[in-house]
Design an enzyme around this catalytic site. Structure first.
Site, PDB file in Angstrom:
ATOM      1  N   PHE A 126      12.459   6.414  11.779  1.00 20.70           N
ATOM      2  CA  PHE A 126      11.136   5.879  11.453  1.00 20.70           C
ATOM      3  C   PHE A 126      10.315   6.976  10.784  1.00 20.70           C
ATOM      4  O   PHE A 126       9.863   7.914  11.436  1.00 20.70           O
ATOM      5  CB  PHE A 126      10.428   5.358  12.705  1.00 20.70           C
ATOM      6  CG  PHE A 126       9.344   4.390  12.367  1.00 20.70           C
ATOM      7  CD1 PHE A 126       8.202   4.779  11.697  1.00 20.70           C
ATOM      8  CD2 PHE A 126       9.482   3.052  12.699  1.00 20.70           C
ATOM      9  CE1 PHE A 126       7.207   3.876  11.376  1.00 20.70           C
ATOM     10  CE2 PHE A 126       8.490   2.139  12.389  1.00 20.70           C
ATOM     11  CZ  PHE A 126       7.352   2.553  11.713  1.00 20.70           C
ATOM     12  N   ARG A 185      -0.497   7.520   6.651  1.00 20.96           N
ATOM     13  CA  ARG A 185      -0.275   7.475   5.198  1.00 20.96           C
ATOM     14  C   ARG A 185      -0.747   8.744   4.504  1.00 20.96           C
ATOM     15  O   ARG A 185      -0.207   9.137   3.484  1.00 20.96           O
ATOM     16  CB  ARG A 185      -0.997   6.280   4.570  1.00 20.96           C
ATOM     17  CG  ARG A 185      -0.417   4.931   4.916  1.00 20.96           C
ATOM     18  CD  ARG A 185      -1.077   3.846   4.049  1.00 20.96           C
ATOM     19  NE  ARG A 185      -0.845   2.509   4.528  1.00 20.96           N
ATOM     20  CZ  ARG A 185       0.223   1.772   4.267  1.00 20.96           C
ATOM     21  NH1 ARG A 185       1.196   2.285   3.538  1.00 20.96           N
ATOM     22  NH2 ARG A 185       0.339   0.549   4.729  1.00 20.96           N
ATOM     23  N   ASP A 218      14.393  -0.272   2.240  1.00 22.08           N
ATOM     24  CA  ASP A 218      14.973  -0.339   3.576  1.00 22.08           C
ATOM     25  C   ASP A 218      15.992  -1.490   3.594  1.00 22.08           C
ATOM     26  O   ASP A 218      17.108  -1.318   3.131  1.00 22.08           O
ATOM     27  CB  ASP A 218      13.835  -0.553   4.575  1.00 22.08           C
ATOM     28  CG  ASP A 218      14.211  -0.308   6.016  1.00 22.08           C
ATOM     29  OD1 ASP A 218      15.384  -0.461   6.366  1.00 22.08           O
ATOM     30  OD2 ASP A 218      13.318   0.017   6.810  1.00 22.08           O
ATOM     31  N   GLU A 246       8.185   1.958  -5.714  1.00 18.43           N
ATOM     32  CA  GLU A 246       8.126   1.633  -4.288  1.00 18.43           C
ATOM     33  C   GLU A 246       8.252   2.913  -3.469  1.00 18.43           C
ATOM     34  O   GLU A 246       8.815   3.897  -3.939  1.00 18.43           O
ATOM     35  CB  GLU A 246       9.263   0.655  -3.969  1.00 18.43           C
ATOM     36  CG  GLU A 246       9.379   0.223  -2.536  1.00 18.43           C
ATOM     37  CD  GLU A 246       8.205  -0.578  -2.011  1.00 18.43           C
ATOM     38  OE1 GLU A 246       7.083  -0.026  -1.980  1.00 18.43           O
ATOM     39  OE2 GLU A 246       8.415  -1.720  -1.579  1.00 18.43           O
ATOM     40  N   LYS A 305       0.813  -1.195   0.000  1.00 13.26           N
ATOM     41  CA  LYS A 305       0.000   0.000   0.000  1.00 13.26           C
ATOM     42  C   LYS A 305       0.855   1.256   0.000  1.00 13.26           C
ATOM     43  O   LYS A 305       0.431   2.306  -0.443  1.00 13.26           O
ATOM     44  CB  LYS A 305      -0.895   0.034   1.237  1.00 13.26           C
ATOM     45  CG  LYS A 305      -1.876  -1.092   1.353  1.00 13.26           C
ATOM     46  CD  LYS A 305      -2.653  -0.984   2.661  1.00 13.26           C
ATOM     47  CE  LYS A 305      -3.500  -2.223   2.838  1.00 13.26           C
ATOM     48  NZ  LYS A 305      -4.131  -2.241   4.156  1.00 13.26           N
ATOM     49  N   GLY A 306       2.050   1.142   0.506  1.00 15.07           N
ATOM     50  CA  GLY A 306       2.900   2.308   0.751  1.00 15.07           C
ATOM     51  C   GLY A 306       3.158   3.190  -0.445  1.00 15.07           C
ATOM     52  O   GLY A 306       3.201   4.407  -0.324  1.00 15.07           O
TER      53      GLY A 306
END
Length: 180
Positions: free
Chosen positions: A153, A166, A104, A100, A44-45
């Site tokens: 983060f 989001r 990471d 994307e 979903k990102g």
């Protein structure tokens, strides 16, 4: 939501400018291609980045989406990639740009790039809004990168923590007490 953010790393304006630059670069790189480009968004990102990016590419493209993860609901990779939704189109002999939100560890993307190649894609390029090289355990080549980021983060502009944040129009550092 905004009170949970320690600081903003990239403003809405920063992001829009960089996304447009990437779209122009992709347009330039593929302008002489006589075939369609398949833009594959990793859900979903990447959904927010994907929709902004494809609108800045001035070429015929085909949309497709995939859901794959090595994280589950945690904050650290499990090391095992799961495909929860595969592509709708046959990609054999097609040019793919995988889009994307963040690279990471590289675990998921390393797996997917190999997966697409084995399925016979003519070419596979990777476009990621964010690159966090300090966390890399699997090397992947990012052909189009928005920003390199430190090991913090990050949330917003599609990135989440527990499916929250989001929809923030910027990217910020989430306060550690939220996820600790």
């Amino acid at each position: 939501m905004h009170d949970d953010i320690e600081r903003i790393v990239f403003t809405e304006t920063d992001i829009k400018q960089r996304v447009n630059e990437i779209g122009k670069q992709i347009t330039e790189d593929y302008k002489n291609l006589r075939e369609e480009i398949f833009c594959v968004g990793i859900l979903k990102g990447a959904a927010v980045f994907y929709t902004d990016l494809v609108r800045s590419i001035d070429l015929p493209i085909r949309f497709d989406f995939m859901i794959a993860s090595s994280y589950g609901s945690g904050t650290k990779t499990s090391g095992a990639v799961k495909i929860l939704k595969d592509l709708d189109y046959d990609i054999e002999e097609k040019h793919l740009i995988v889009i994307e939100d963040i690279i990471d560890s590289g675990t998921t993307m390393g797996y997917l790039l190999d997966y697409f190649t084995r399925r016979g894609a003519k070419s596979v390029k990777l476009c990621s809004l964010l690159n966090k090289p300090s966390r890399r355990t699997v090397e992947v080549k990012i052909d189009y990168c928005g920003f390199d980021v430190p090991d913090e983060f990050l949330v917003g502009y599609g990135l989440d923590y527990a499916e929250k944040y989001r929809n923030l129009p910027y990217i910020g550092v989430l306060k550690s007490e939220i996820y600790s």
